[in-house]
Write a protein that holds these residues in place. Structure first.
Motif, short mmCIF file in Angstrom:
data_model
loop_
_atom_site.label_atom_id
_atom_site.label_comp_id
_atom_site.label_asym_id
_atom_site.label_seq_id
_atom_site.Cartn_x
_atom_site.Cartn_y
_atom_site.Cartn_z
N HIS A 49 0.86 -1.18 0.00
CA HIS A 49 0.00 0.00 0.00
C HIS A 49 0.90 1.23 0.00
CE1 HIS A 49 -3.81 -2.11 0.88
NE2 HIS A 49 -2.98 -3.00 1.38
N ILE A 50 0.52 2.22 -0.79
CA ILE A 50 1.33 3.41 -0.93
C ILE A 50 0.43 4.64 -0.82
CG2 ILE A 50 2.80 4.73 -2.50
CD1 ILE A 50 3.37 1.77 -3.69
N SER A 51 0.81 5.57 0.04
CA SER A 51 0.09 6.85 0.18
C SER A 51 1.10 7.96 -0.03
CB SER A 51 -0.51 6.97 1.58
OG SER A 51 -1.45 5.97 1.81
N VAL A 52 0.78 8.86 -0.95
CA VAL A 52 1.65 10.02 -1.18
C VAL A 52 0.78 11.25 -1.40
CG1 VAL A 52 3.66 8.77 -2.07
CG2 VAL A 52 1.87 9.45 -3.65
N SER A 53 1.35 12.39 -1.06
CA SER A 53 0.71 13.69 -1.27
C SER A 53 1.72 14.61 -1.91
CB SER A 53 0.25 14.28 0.06
OG SER A 53 -0.73 13.47 0.65
N ALA A 54 1.21 15.63 -2.61
CA ALA A 54 2.11 16.57 -3.28
C ALA A 54 1.37 17.87 -3.55
CB ALA A 54 2.61 15.97 -4.59
N PRO A 55 2.11 18.95 -3.80
CA PRO A 55 1.46 20.24 -4.04
C PRO A 55 0.78 20.34 -5.41
CG PRO A 55 3.84 20.45 -4.22
CD PRO A 55 3.56 19.06 -3.73
N ASP A 56 1.18 19.48 -6.38
CA ASP A 56 0.53 19.49 -7.69
C ASP A 56 0.60 18.10 -8.32
OD1 ASP A 56 3.00 19.22 -9.28
OD2 ASP A 56 3.40 21.30 -8.74
N ILE A 57 -0.06 17.94 -9.44
CA ILE A 57 -0.23 16.61 -10.04
C ILE A 57 1.09 16.05 -10.60
CG2 ILE A 57 -0.91 17.34 -12.36
CD1 ILE A 57 -2.65 14.66 -10.23
N GLU A 58 1.97 16.91 -11.14
CA GLU A 58 3.26 16.41 -11.63
C GLU A 58 4.11 15.86 -10.49
OE1 GLU A 58 2.18 19.47 -12.82
OE2 GLU A 58 1.95 19.03 -14.97
N THR A 115 13.13 11.50 -12.47
CA THR A 115 13.60 12.89 -12.54
C THR A 115 12.42 13.85 -12.73
OG1 THR A 115 13.88 13.06 -14.95
CG2 THR A 115 15.68 12.01 -13.69
N TYR A 116 12.72 15.13 -12.56
CA TYR A 116 11.74 16.18 -12.86
C TYR A 116 11.92 16.70 -14.29
CZ TYR A 116 10.44 16.32 -7.94
OH TYR A 116 9.97 16.00 -6.69
N HIS A 117 12.96 16.24 -14.97
CA HIS A 117 13.25 16.69 -16.33
C HIS A 117 12.11 16.28 -17.27
CE1 HIS A 117 15.57 17.83 -19.79
NE2 HIS A 117 15.49 16.61 -20.29
N LYS A 118 11.50 17.24 -17.93
CA LYS A 118 10.39 17.04 -18.88
C LYS A 118 9.14 16.42 -18.25
CE LYS A 118 13.20 16.74 -23.02
NZ LYS A 118 13.41 16.07 -24.30
N LEU A 119 9.10 16.32 -16.93
CA LEU A 119 7.95 15.73 -16.26
C LEU A 119 6.70 16.58 -16.53
CD1 LEU A 119 6.89 13.54 -14.27
CD2 LEU A 119 7.41 15.15 -12.43
N SER A 120 5.66 15.93 -17.03
CA SER A 120 4.41 16.65 -17.25
C SER A 120 3.22 15.71 -17.15
CB SER A 120 4.41 17.34 -18.62
OG SER A 120 4.34 16.38 -19.66
N VAL A 121 2.12 16.27 -16.68
CA VAL A 121 0.83 15.59 -16.65
C VAL A 121 -0.17 16.61 -17.18
CG1 VAL A 121 -0.95 14.52 -15.23
CG2 VAL A 121 1.45 14.21 -14.63
N ARG A 122 -0.94 16.21 -18.19
CA ARG A 122 -1.86 17.14 -18.80
C ARG A 122 -3.08 16.41 -19.37
NH1 ARG A 122 2.34 15.40 -21.19
NH2 ARG A 122 2.41 14.92 -23.39
N TRP A 128 -5.89 11.93 -20.77
CA TRP A 128 -4.80 12.30 -19.87
C TRP A 128 -3.49 11.77 -20.42
CZ3 TRP A 128 -4.80 15.59 -15.88
CH2 TRP A 128 -6.04 15.99 -15.38
N ARG A 129 -2.45 12.60 -20.38
CA ARG A 129 -1.12 12.25 -20.89
C ARG A 129 -0.06 12.64 -19.88
NH1 ARG A 129 -1.13 11.26 -26.31
NH2 ARG A 129 -3.04 11.78 -27.41
N CYS A 130 1.02 11.85 -19.86
CA CYS A 130 2.17 12.24 -19.04
C CYS A 130 3.45 11.88 -19.76
CB CYS A 130 2.13 11.59 -17.66
SG CYS A 130 2.50 9.83 -17.63
N THR A 131 4.51 12.61 -19.39
CA THR A 131 5.85 12.33 -19.87
C THR A 131 6.73 12.19 -18.64
OG1 THR A 131 5.49 13.67 -21.84
CG2 THR A 131 7.79 13.19 -21.26
N VAL A 132 7.55 11.13 -18.62
CA VAL A 132 8.43 10.84 -17.48
C VAL A 132 9.81 10.48 -18.02
CG1 VAL A 132 8.83 9.29 -15.52
CG2 VAL A 132 6.50 9.99 -16.09
N VAL A 133 10.84 11.04 -17.38
CA VAL A 133 12.23 10.70 -17.69
C VAL A 133 12.84 10.06 -16.45
CG1 VAL A 133 14.50 11.60 -18.34
CG2 VAL A 133 12.44 12.53 -19.42
#
Length: 136
Positions: A49-58, A115-122, A128-133
């Motif tokens: 089980h995994i629980s995480v929170s963050a200030p934004d979706i990326e 990484t945060y490089h090119k990270l996007s969620v839109r 819904w699309r995302c890019t992850v490096v």
């Protein structure tokens, strides 16, 4: 749903698309593990089980994938199935897999970090699309 792996100089990445945000995060996790092992051979004998929170979706996507990678690094568990429920900036997830078996899982690429490089969620046109490096 779909995915496309990206060719990068010193890293590896992927783009994923899905009908909803929960499915997008599940597909992103599966894509990360497909880079590491043959996920078709990973059984669902262990659940985490995994629980995480963050200030934004990326950042939420980053934290989700990073937490999975942390479990793999520390516990030597690889995953092949995921369930995600996102509510605002909070994620509750489950992952199923097993301890890595080098002969059966055919390890491919060791991932050091998300990484945060090119990270996007839109969202584009209802998809819904995302890019992850990933750092390898």
């Amino acid at each position: 749903m779909g995915r496309r792996f990206l060719e990068l100089e010193a890293d590896v990445g992927f783009e994923v698309w899905a009908e909803d945000l929960n499915s997008l995060f599940e597909e992103a996790a599966l894509s990360m593990y497909e880079i590491m092992v043959d996920v078709e051979k990973v059984e669902r004998s262990i659940e985490r089980h995994i629980s995480v929170s963050a200030p934004d979706i990326e950042v939420l996507l980053h934290h989700w994938l990073s937490e999975l990678l942390f479990i793999t690094d520390v516990e030597r568990i690889v995953f092949s199935d995921f369930e995600v429920k996102i509510s605002g900036n909070d994620l509750e997830g489950r992952a199923w897999g097993e301890f890595i078996d080098v002969e059966r899982h055919n390890p491919k690429t060791e991932i050091k970090a998300v990484t945060y490089h090119k990270l996007s969620v839109r969202e584009e046109g209802g998809v819904w699309r995302c890019t992850v490096v990933l750092d390898i």
